[in-house]
Write an enzyme that holds these catalytic residues in place. Structure first.
Site, PDB file in Angstrom:
ATOM      1  N   ASP A 155       0.932  -1.282   0.120  1.00 34.14           N
ATOM      2  CA  ASP A 155       0.067   0.013  -0.033  1.00 34.14           C
ATOM      3  C   ASP A 155       0.963   1.253  -0.109  1.00 34.14           C
ATOM      4  O   ASP A 155       1.961   1.392  -0.723  1.00 34.14           O
ATOM      5  CB  ASP A 155      -0.897  -0.096   1.324  1.00 34.14           C
ATOM      6  N   HIS A 219      -3.965   5.727   3.601  1.00 29.50           N
ATOM      7  CA  HIS A 219      -4.730   4.537   2.988  1.00 29.50           C
ATOM      8  C   HIS A 219      -4.025   3.351   3.583  1.00 29.50           C
ATOM      9  O   HIS A 219      -4.679   2.386   4.043  1.00 29.50           O
ATOM     10  CB  HIS A 219      -4.725   4.515   1.462  1.00 29.50           C
ATOM     11  N   SER A 473     -10.977  -1.340  -0.734  1.00 25.96           N
ATOM     12  CA  SER A 473      -9.701  -1.399  -0.086  1.00 25.96           C
ATOM     13  C   SER A 473      -9.932  -1.703   1.453  1.00 25.96           C
ATOM     14  O   SER A 473      -9.209  -2.244   2.117  1.00 25.96           O
ATOM     15  CB  SER A 473      -8.716  -0.050  -0.002  1.00 25.96           C
TER      16      SER A 473
END
Length: 679
Positions: A155, A219, A473
């Site tokens: 990520d 994220h 996600s």
């Protein structure tokens, strides 16, 4: 609001699967959530760009991949070969990344041993009541070896100082761990985050990129804490979702592989991370990249209200036809400053913020089950409410409004698949059901990077340790954590067995809330407590995929490139897609045309040593389904027994759903059966 649950299945991901070893994809099948978008291909045919050259599995025995790859490039580029070679994969598969022109790419593609050459595409990035919602409480039984499980998070990196990643109570990393910690930019690992790497194969860092595993986006931190974050009391986003934030396997270790930057996530870096993760000793890979609103602001006053179409930035040559959508630079700051702006589309809120608006109301037909967050007081409404607001603004001489802070409520219809989630069927192999299953993915609270704004809009000055976001996600780390939980109790299980356990124990969702049925939710909603003890599993080995590939028409050369050995279709009973040992059954047919199809399956006993399972089929009148034998008696653990499912009938509707359940009185092993009319 309790999360609405989602899991995406993107069709283009299937095309990439054809470029990468099938056995390799088997290893990450359950855990990856990939959506491929974008292309960095140059318009100039003579310009060089990064291409990935895939040459199948690694050869057996001693092998120097850099030497081979440089030699191949020398045949095309001569003395320029070394500087063209960007990366040579050494551990996961045989291949390399090189800067090539279109002509050079074609010459490389024609060489012996090359399976395919494809562009270095760029992906984009696509968490804690959700665990309680799916029946996975803090008090669930934990395996003693949970701390030996390593989850690799591919990520944007991680914020190591987050309370979710404290290492109190953790001993040193498991002895199998071979990874490293790249400690750039004051980044340090601990006994929770045991490894960290960052990748930028092309070396083209942007101004906002931090050359470190540290997360400047949020994220990656969010996904990592959803999967394996520790328990943090009283976590919330400005009071929303207040409670104990936790990951699915808080005892597991985290290894960070930063493959995403300000301009996206490139294939070459992703594959390099897989190369390292396999050698490092990662058990599970969580890969969350791809291709209505929450207003956190307290109201202060009533503000004047203006329609965006009446406030065009004429000095920038904008008209009301464009300013109505609140696009970038389209609003006249002198007209909207200090007012609430009504826009005719959904934006990230930045244009009204930059123009000095006090708030924004956005009317739009898009996602009504997705709670966006904005950098100024905002609300997102549907077209009916939007029409009423528009009428008020345009017909009132001095319209005023205020936007109240959001409140939390339970979604009584949950779980269901969100409107923005992609749907099946599988367009590459039509008789393989996709998606596999669903997991929580909407309005998930998890840890956040303290240098990334709440909304990722740079003018938003708010920084928070925990944030609420939605998407595939967010589903992915839930699935990754459940897979890790299963593996902690069953360390010898294969990826196929773990996937089977997750699918056959999932609880079915309702077609009333998800009308696309299995093409929306697959086998159903993830159920971690049952998945750890499924009773039976549909397992697969390499030979199963070799038979399948032979049945798909692979030549011996192509097969050996993928397998990396001397496998051949000669003497092998070719397998069909209907015989691939999957925990689901799918059949594409023609509308109003009779069909008859047989599926062969083998199941392995992982429940009670002595047990008898009886088959129960639930099906509509349009289908006649027969299971032979209908009773399976096991006498030992690990015993394998086979059966045949025959599906016959005629369908007029697009999708017809059925199911098969093997029941021993303790375990219910359920598989979806889907027949659909294919165009």
């Amino acid at each position: 609001m309790e999360a609405i649950h989602t899991h995406r299945n993107n069709h283009k991901a299937n095309s990439m699967a054809r470029k990468i070893p099938n056995v390799f994809w088997l290893l990450i099948l359950v855990f990856s959530c990939i959506i491929l978008i974008g292309n960095t291909k140059a318009s100039d045919g003579d310009a060089r760009e990064a291409y990935i050259v895939y040459m199948g599995d690694l050869p057996k025995g001693d092998f120097s991949s850099p030497s081979l790859h440089t030699s191949m490039l020398q045949q095309v580029l001569g003395s320029n070969a070394p500087e063209s070679l960007l990366y040579s994969y050494k551990k996961s598969f045989n291949g390399f990344v090189a800067m090539l022109t279109e002509e050079e790419k074609l010459r490389i593609a024609g060489m012996d041993g090359v399976v395919s050459v494809f562009s270095n595409e760029r992906k984009q990035l696509h968490t804690t009541r959700s665990w309680d919602f799916i029946g996975f409480s803090q008090q669930v039984q934990r395996a003693t070896i949970e701390s030996d499980i390593v989850i690799g998070v591919f990520d944007t990196g991680i914020w190591p100082e987050s309370d979710s990643f404290k290492d109190e109570g953790f001993g040193p990393p498991p002895s199998k761990w071979k990874g490293i910690c790249q400690t750039a930019s004051n980044f340090t690992c601990n006994n929770k985050i045991i490894g960290a790497r960052f990748y930028r194969t092309d070396g083209l860092f942007k101004e906002d990129d931090l050359r470190s595993p540290r997360d400047t986006n949020g994220h990656g931190t969010h996904c990592a804490s959803t999967a394996a974050g520790g328990l943090v009391a009283m976590a919330s986003l400005y009071g929303f979702g207040k409670g104990t934030a936790r990951g699915g396997v808080p005892g597991a270790r985290i290894a960070v592989y930063k493959i995403c930057w300000s301009d996206g996530c490139h294939d070459a870096d992703i594959l390099a991370a897989f190369d390292d993760a396999i050698a490092d000793g990662v058990d599970i890979v969580s890969f969350s990249v791809g291709g209505t609103s929450i207003n956190t602001f307290e109201p202060h006053n009533m503000y004047p209200m203006i329609y965006a179409g009446n406030a065009p930035n004429t000095t920038g040559n904008f008209t009301g036809l464009s300013s109505r959508f609140c696009s970038r630079n389209s609003l006249d700051a002198n007209l909207v400053r200090g007012k609430i702006v009504l826009c005719d589309s959904l934006t990230n809120g930045r244009p009204p913020l930059v123009a000095g608006a006090a708030g924004v109301v956005m009317q739009d037909t898009s996602f009504q089950d997705y709670a966006f967050s904005f950098p100024l007081p905002a609300t997102h409404v549907g077209v009916n409410d939007g029409s009423s607001i528009s009428e008020y603004v345009n017909l009132t001489s001095n319209p005023t409004a205020t936007i109240f802070k959001s409140y939390e409520a339970n979604e009584t219809l949950a779980p269901f698949v969100a409107s923005f989630s992609s749907r099946g069927p599988n367009r590459i192999t039509k008789d393989v059901l996709k998606p596999d299953l669903t997991a929580p993915g909407v309005d998930i609270l998890a840890a956040w990077s303290l240098v990334s704004p709440v909304t990722r809009v740079k003018e938003d000055r708010r920084r928070v340790p925990y944030n609420i976001i939605s998407g595939t996600s967010m589903s992915c780390p839930h699935a990754s954590a459940v897979a890790a939980y299963i593996k902690s109790f069953n360390p010898s299980w294969s990826p196929a067995a773990i996937k089977s356990a997750m699918m056959t124990t999932a609880f079915p969702l309702s077609v009333a809330t998800s009308p696309e049925a299995e093409f929306a939710y697959g086998a159903g909603h993830i159920n971690p407590l049952k998945a750890v003890n499924p009773g039976l599993v549909y397992d697969s080995e390499s030979i199963d995929y070799i038979k399948f590939l032979c049945g798909q028409g692979y030549s011996t050369k192509s097969l050996q490139l993928v397998s990396g050995d001397n496998s051949t279709c000669s003497g092998v009973i070719n397998g069909t897609v209907w015989d691939l040992n999957l925990p689901s059954f799918a059949l594409s047919t023609m509308s109003l045309k009779s069909f008859s199809q047989t599926f062969k399956r083998t199941i392995t006993n992982v429940g009670l040593p002595s047990s008898t399972y009886k088959a129960t089929v639930t099906a509509p009148q349009a289908l006649k389904i027969n299971v032979e034998p209908s009773v399976l008696t096991f006498t030992s653990l690990g015993q394998k027994l086979s059966f045949v499912v025959k599906v016959e009938g005629t369908i007029g509707r697009t999708v017809v759903s059925a199911s098969l359940v093997w029941d021993d009185g303790t375990h219910r092993v359920r598989s979806p059966i889907v027949v659909y009319a294919s165009s």
